[in-house]
Design a protein around this motif. Structure first.
Motif, PDB file in Angstrom:
ATOM      1  N   ASN C  61       0.872  -1.181   0.000  1.00 61.16           N
ATOM      2  CA  ASN C  61       0.000   0.000   0.000  1.00 61.16           C
ATOM      3  C   ASN C  61       0.908   1.229   0.000  1.00 61.16           C
ATOM      4  O   ASN C  61       0.674   2.187  -0.740  1.00 61.16           O
ATOM      5  N   HIS C  62       1.954   1.174   0.810  1.00 59.25           N
ATOM      6  CA  HIS C  62       3.077   2.102   0.690  1.00 59.25           C
ATOM      7  C   HIS C  62       4.249   1.315   0.115  1.00 59.25           C
ATOM      8  O   HIS C  62       4.510   0.190   0.543  1.00 59.25           O
ATOM      9  N   GLY C  63       4.976   1.907  -0.813  1.00 54.80           N
ATOM     10  CA  GLY C  63       5.912   1.135  -1.626  1.00 54.80           C
ATOM     11  C   GLY C  63       7.231   0.801  -0.957  1.00 54.80           C
ATOM     12  O   GLY C  63       8.046   0.095  -1.561  1.00 54.80           O
ATOM     13  N   ASP C  64       7.492   1.270   0.252  1.00 55.42           N
ATOM     14  CA  ASP C  64       8.786   1.029   0.901  1.00 55.42           C
ATOM     15  C   ASP C  64       8.641   0.189   2.162  1.00 55.42           C
ATOM     16  O   ASP C  64       9.462   0.298   3.075  1.00 55.42           O
ATOM     17  N   ALA C 116      -5.999   7.890  -0.928  1.00 59.75           N
ATOM     18  CA  ALA C 116      -6.558   8.045  -2.273  1.00 59.75           C
ATOM     19  C   ALA C 116      -7.946   7.439  -2.436  1.00 59.75           C
ATOM     20  O   ALA C 116      -8.544   7.541  -3.508  1.00 59.75           O
ATOM     21  N   PHE C 117      -8.462   6.787  -1.396  1.00 57.08           N
ATOM     22  CA  PHE C 117      -9.771   6.139  -1.516  1.00 57.08           C
ATOM     23  C   PHE C 117     -10.883   7.164  -1.371  1.00 57.08           C
ATOM     24  O   PHE C 117     -10.713   8.137  -0.653  1.00 57.08           O
ATOM     25  N   ILE C 129      -6.176   2.903  -9.338  1.00 57.87           N
ATOM     26  CA  ILE C 129      -5.980   1.655  -8.590  1.00 57.87           C
ATOM     27  C   ILE C 129      -6.932   1.621  -7.383  1.00 57.87           C
ATOM     28  O   ILE C 129      -7.604   0.620  -7.125  1.00 57.87           O
ATOM     29  N   ALA C 130      -7.006   2.727  -6.656  1.00 55.97           N
ATOM     30  CA  ALA C 130      -7.905   2.781  -5.493  1.00 55.97           C
ATOM     31  C   ALA C 130      -9.335   2.486  -5.920  1.00 55.97           C
ATOM     32  O   ALA C 130     -10.055   1.716  -5.271  1.00 55.97           O
ATOM     33  N   ASP C 131      -9.747   3.093  -7.011  1.00 56.16           N
ATOM     34  CA  ASP C 131     -11.114   2.869  -7.503  1.00 56.16           C
ATOM     35  C   ASP C 131     -11.352   1.391  -7.810  1.00 56.16           C
ATOM     36  O   ASP C 131     -12.441   0.868  -7.566  1.00 56.16           O
ATOM     37  N   TYR C 132     -10.350   0.728  -8.353  1.00 55.75           N
ATOM     38  CA  TYR C 132     -10.522  -0.692  -8.672  1.00 55.75           C
ATOM     39  C   TYR C 132     -10.702  -1.515  -7.396  1.00 55.75           C
ATOM     40  O   TYR C 132     -11.543  -2.414  -7.348  1.00 55.75           O
ATOM     41  N   PHE C 133      -9.928  -1.203  -6.385  1.00 57.76           N
ATOM     42  CA  PHE C 133     -10.135  -1.897  -5.109  1.00 57.76           C
ATOM     43  C   PHE C 133     -11.521  -1.564  -4.533  1.00 57.76           C
ATOM     44  O   PHE C 133     -12.237  -2.436  -4.048  1.00 57.76           O
ATOM     45  N   GLY C 196      -9.925   9.034   3.168  1.00 56.90           N
ATOM     46  CA  GLY C 196      -9.074   8.564   2.085  1.00 56.90           C
ATOM     47  C   GLY C 196      -8.391   7.240   2.343  1.00 56.90           C
ATOM     48  O   GLY C 196      -7.701   6.717   1.470  1.00 56.90           O
ATOM     49  N   MET C 197      -8.591   6.652   3.543  1.00 58.66           N
ATOM     50  CA  MET C 197      -7.864   5.427   3.858  1.00 58.66           C
ATOM     51  C   MET C 197      -8.538   4.189   3.261  1.00 58.66           C
ATOM     52  O   MET C 197      -9.762   4.111   3.187  1.00 58.66           O
ATOM     53  N   TYR C 198      -7.712   3.240   2.889  1.00 66.77           N
ATOM     54  CA  TYR C 198      -8.194   1.931   2.445  1.00 66.77           C
ATOM     55  C   TYR C 198      -8.938   1.264   3.597  1.00 66.77           C
ATOM     56  O   TYR C 198      -9.991   0.642   3.405  1.00 66.77           O
ATOM     57  N   ASP C 199      -8.411   1.419   4.815  1.00 66.28           N
ATOM     58  CA  ASP C 199      -9.042   0.870   6.008  1.00 66.28           C
ATOM     59  C   ASP C 199     -10.515   1.273   6.068  1.00 66.28           C
ATOM     60  O   ASP C 199     -11.415   0.445   6.223  1.00 66.28           O
ATOM     61  N   THR C 200     -10.723   2.572   5.954  1.00 68.28           N
ATOM     62  CA  THR C 200     -12.071   3.113   6.078  1.00 68.28           C
ATOM     63  C   THR C 200     -12.956   2.617   4.945  1.00 68.28           C
ATOM     64  O   THR C 200     -14.140   2.306   5.142  1.00 68.28           O
TER      65      THR C 200
END
Lengths: 333, 333, 333, 333, 333, 333
Positions: C61-64, C116-117, C129-133, C196-200
């Motif tokens: 989700n974060h790239g590092d 980004a959600f 990508i967020a929209d697809y999830f 904006g969180m994926y969690d939410t």
């Protein structure tokens, strides 16, 4: 809804209603670190003689495609208003910042002009230019010719094209203009995802819209430039704006019937296209190989044709990334 | 004097004296911000069978030229040691950092490999690679074939070439190898400024040195890759390392008699080449135009041929800068 | 309202309803200067066996952050469909461009996936990508596990976590899954700013959502990777998708009761954390110093703990900027 | 030969022969685009009391290593001249431009300070600093302590080290100072390629030279900073510059007997170290895996230990490139 | 409609309702690759004494303009709360990231603060700052003074200014404050395109809004800094917040009656301004020349005045691009 | 020793021995990624009439200084060969790549032309240009005038200058030429570190060498351009190359007696110069303040004059870094 928008910030230095040949600019104010009161100066030429139809001619929609700008800078320099009945509006480099940089998209905002329509008067530089075409230039036009080539990363067989449209009268007029253009190949395109395209913007306004793909690789060839120059004159003749007969040459019509036309790379590497543009391809043939380059001795990834036809477009640079379109096959009709 | 130099820091993972096919690396330690103990890993392949002559085959001297790497990665993968008498050393991408980046010069030090010889063991990455070729690989070779093409900014007629040399025996052997290569065109080159070139380094050691220009634009074509693959096998057959007859095809010999072959741009702009590669040109013809792009209505700058011949090379990108070579004319002999 | 949105441009090369193990891509078209017809190719693996529940497992989700991708690439490679009852969807690197670059955010658009959600189908690459999830993958899931670590700029005690939620049944299920994960530490989080969180996004759709912080510094340790691998198998067992008992180990529950947990730097400089992760801290202790580096002889700025607890996270790089979070303290419960 | 060199352009603002504590700069003129008459200002501290021996203490030889600068900025701030017999010269950040940027090498010239000796007074900024140490500071010193850690891309077990030297008296003095430093581990190093190192420059001048590796990852830990602070005080006590007993703690001596200590990656990808620092490793064990990340379902590349020992250093970032050192094994002696 | 917006993410560390002088920050959370939990820390000073009127004083709206920050950092340091009746809110560098970088726009998002109003709480960093001023700071103010200068690319005669407004009472109060400021020149501005400006945001809320242009070139002069310092004290006295008489000096009122004030370059090159700031210009005079620099011997492009007046602003850098404003003429009234 | 050097790679397109006015180029081949066969094209003008003395006139030694290029492009365009006795060689922009970029140093190699002499024919682009001046142009000259200004980061009182030289006859001739130039100020300079300067290269060849500092800030003013134009004509008259009387105006001679003239910043921040150029300064006066900008309420660092005189130069940008020269004081003589 468009009527609610703010006015465009772009100021033209030409008068669209004045007879004669004018060489000027679309001046778009652009404040930035290296010029607080700077502007983007997009060259525009208006050649008008009386009240006939209007052609809107554009190149440089993508900044690394040269047949259009070469044909249109010359046309602007040489077309005599006396030979015109109506108006010819020439913008040889629509996405002028991209054209100056020699890149597909704008170095200012990375805007892809052909995905920026209808644009916004208070958006990015690319969106402001799109908005100006949407609200100021397209409404003036009867026929629109937008030049494309493959740019730095694709190479195409030279063709002129129009879209399959719901309005069959509009479609017929567009294909007639394609026929008049007389490129070596001609294409009927069915646009799957037309959102944001200049093409769609013009067609939605009911305009006759013609486009091209005339080569690529971020260069031009003497041959393809000649095709472009003959084509634009033919379209003006066909539209009745310039007198005289269309100079016809034989053209081969092509069709791209499905998504099977396109082959994508699933791994990056060094790409080798095994046939050249225009060569015949049979379903199942290996059209391209992708070679791993981290060591010697590894088998390449093969990309096979999913249909029979001719190689119509290909990835141009010697290196390829996963997800890039490696090859496009079209069917001769 | 070279014997006073420090040893090379490069460690090969192949054994040059072992029979069979080995796929390995020249490992060059390279400490940098994103890897304190990193290395550049240059792929190398050694295919050996007994004690015959040694061919040193290289591509990617400039990182954006692809016919050589495509021919050599395939050769490394497919050449059977049983078919070899002697040794074939293959380095498909000499300036490997440049090759990975798809650029002429190295992204690490902007080094132009073909101006870096004889190199230095304690110099830049590019100089360390050059030094390794100078002191370790070239001395092992009897015949050296170094592939070039035009890269992203030039396009060439496909030719194989060797230099006019003071040692006429050495020169004769080189031209015989060029003849064996059987490219569509063959060139006798007189190098004016040979300082730093790999060519010169090899020739000064008395090696038979052959090079090519096989296209350009930062891509390859199916046709030119076939020329490269046939050429390298022909050279190996000619050298007696691979059995069998050279597959000859007709070649047109060319000559570049003077500096009048080259035409340079004095202004930047959008370039239009008025003839295509291989087309005949007469002295005084306009071979290219440079169009100003800041506004419409301006006359282009014309570049005229200073001699009669055929267009042999040209600037590739659609934009050109002052000082760029726009066109090269050679004479058919 | 979502139903009014354009369809996603993303094309999966896997079939979510087919039994067996599939390794494919989410192909997201992305036109850019170096590939006009390019795509982002996000690896996805679907392992399905019949009609049981669906787990959606994500890393990157974060790239590092690496514990998640290491656990999930391995799981995708080794999980046998025969051992599954239902479906396991694995996306080891959600923000794939960021993951390839080794950066928290996307190099394409600087998008932070976890802000980004719900995304946009016509937005930036990250938003697509967020929209697809949001619209395609989350609706398929019953349980969602999203791996995080501290990334290059933070370091955490290894914990698994879920949010305090208004729906106490949903909350209870999430904490049960955290307990099953069996990380060394477990956390109950109250999200102040969840926009904006994926969690939410997952929780608002009623899903059981579990997340982690398993180390940091832009690396992984053998120990934390083992925690991640055991945890994901435990969650699948807990969800009834994989047979067998959860492998429990003791966990220490933590609480972050207020904003006093966080200490921010007010000056930049060289940071020194005076206690290590997991060490006890008393209110008023100096937990970190910031040293001015422009000259010697200057007193450091002291950062004192605003509460008693253990050091749970810290700024990782040796240099710190004003406004950076220097230290986080949590309370053992 | 050095006497023929131009004088250094560096101007110190401290007087090396004055008693007391002075905080000043080495001012190195550096003309550049953003400051025509600019300078690099390298902090230096001189603490002197009478005529005893001189210690030269340095950190920041590489700019992303923090234990040294943390120990030395504090020492400069807190060491009372009354407690000194002789002179302590402290340069907490030798490659100051690199230290300010938080990078291994200098952002000005990409200079690696530890490969820049003996430097040049008319060279790059890094070479000018090296020259100043070579000709001005090293000659003043009796004992030299240079702090290193792993930096952003490596992580080390904390050790103090000296080199195996031809002059056994000098070597013995150096190992005695290592013993006094009292790090958790101590290392006897045989330098294969010592060209350009500060270590070598000091040793060639006959100085007692001690160095360290105290962690890494571009951060510091409370534990390793304590090791550094105790170590530098111990060295000053050992040298008789500060009064009092050396505070000894047990140390484990290590040896790196051959090049088999080092394991390099041959492919890039996501790296997983299977043991943690200090863990035992047996010859043939897999110490690290490199996972391909372009798609799921691919087997990782395994890196096996070439000798038995303990894991002493490792690649730190989660991604690795071909040629990077993945793991270092040392033997307990 | 604004009431529907999310709350601002900005957390102030000052209490706007507390008496005395406070030096703190507007802390704006900003997660990024080099600090996952980082913030932008915008300095703010609140000086309050009881319940009188509130002045909001700002500089650094553009980050390369220095008279405002120099006057306001000093005012914040020296203004004694005892001398105040009411509240003075000082933000010396509104677009703090731009100010730190010394650039007109923000290096984070290239945001031009003066085109970002009313901002967005979930937008870019620049938009978040604008939103905070719009919803939190402007509502507290009675009078607003926003300092500008020409920045790195323009140079202005020093003037204070206010806008011609529809509400003539509000306009009169603003011009009275301009008169109080007592700059060498004073300007009545008619804003054509006021969208996004801080000025407009303040005026739309009914505030008395005063602005300046006090020089430029990305520097300050002793003289213009004195003008700024006297001006801000005069405005505070005029507003009754600081006791004492306004220190008046003569001012010359100027007017910019039409778009003919502005002269734009149509070609890039080396610019030469033929008169200096404040010099008289007659309609038709050549005010600037643009010299082509690609070769010697070419005639410059002349830019002629379209009206009679004095030179009030000019392009500052020696090079100019097509579309840049070269000169501004105003009329003395 | 120079005779052993390789010949210059630079090809002039002008004939130095032909009468009349020629506008051409110094063409320097420069192979790079974006043009394999590119060149740097440095404009040069030769105006010759018979066999009199030769003046070599240069600007753009640093690329961001404009009075010289403005005077010399105009001189090249307007000087009539009939008015000349001898030869005038004009290179208006010596470091042409720097001049095109508007930067002090070359964007190609960051070369500072005035520290690159005597240059190298096989060095960097900047060194190749220096070598051409050293071996080809300087030997042709009798008198050399090299224009400087302060560039983007310094601002100077306008003066003409020459060096104090060991050869007093040569020195006297140079000061006579300075007197003829008739700038508002004139300076006798004692160069401490003259290594690499064009000045020294010319003087060592026995030439009469005159230079200037005519303003700065990366711009020009109408006033300073007039000084430059009058000055160059005066020098040509003084040298007997152009007929007529020198147009004298009063000049104030200045002296910089010691290193106390220069004041350097020890901390970075926002700089405020408390006096303007030409203002008197007394020893001990605060000439500049450096304001910390990370928060309000902090006292500035004061920079005091170390001698009495007038402010002759100053740091120009609003921000300053540690080590930058903040102010220069000279003494009126």
């Amino acid at each position: 809804m468009l009527s609610m928008l703010r006015p465009t910030p772009i100021v033209p230095t030409v008068d669209f209603d004045r007879d004669g040949a004018q060489h000027g600019f679309l001046r778009l104010p652009y404040s930035r670190d290296d010029s607080a009161w700077g502007s983007v100066m997009i060259p525009i030429c208006v050649i008008r003689n009386g009240t006939g139809p209007t052609a809107l001619l554009t190149g440089g929609n993508h900044g690394d495609e040269y047949e259009g700008p070469l044909a249109l800078f010359e046309l602007a320099r040489t077309l005599d208003p006396k030979d015109v009945s109506g108006t010819v509006i020439i913008v040889p480099a629509m996405n002028y910042p991209a054209f100056q940089a020699g890149t597909r998209t704008s170095p200012i905002d990375r805007g892809n002009m052909n995905r920026a329509f209808p644009g916004r008067p208070d958006g990015t530089v690319t969106e402001k230019i799109a908005d100006y075409f949407q609200r100021e230039l397209l409404p003036r036009a009867n026929i629109v010719l937008d030049f494309h080539s493959g740019g730095r990363t694709l190479d195409f067989l030279p063709f002129c094209a129009a879209h399959i449209l719901p309005d069959k009268t509009q479609e017929e007029k567009a294909f007639a203009a394609v026929e008049a253009f007389s490129a070596p190949y001609s294409m009927k395109m069915l646009e799957i995802d037309a959102v944001g395209m200049y093409d769609t913007a013009a067609e939605d306004l009911g305009k006759v819209f013609v486009t091209t793909e005339l080569g690529g690789g971020g260069t031009s060839r003497a041959h393809t430039v000649r095709v472009a120059r003959r084509g634009v004159m033919n379209v003006l003749r066909h539209a009745g704006i310039v007198a005289g007969e269309v100079e016809t040459t034989p053209t081969q019509w092509l069709d791209m019937p499905s998504g099977d036309c396109f082959s994508f790379a699933e791994e990056g590497g060094m790409v080798e296209t095994l046939v050249d543009l225009g060569d015949p391809v049979k379903e199942g043939d290996v059209v391209a190989c992708i070679h791993a380059t981290s060591r010697t001795g590894q088998a390449p990834q093969e990309i096979r044709a999913k249909m029979t036809g001719i190689l119509t477009a290909r990835h141009f640079p010697g290196l390829i990334k996963a997800g890039d379109c490696a090859a496009v096959i079209a069917v001769e009709v």
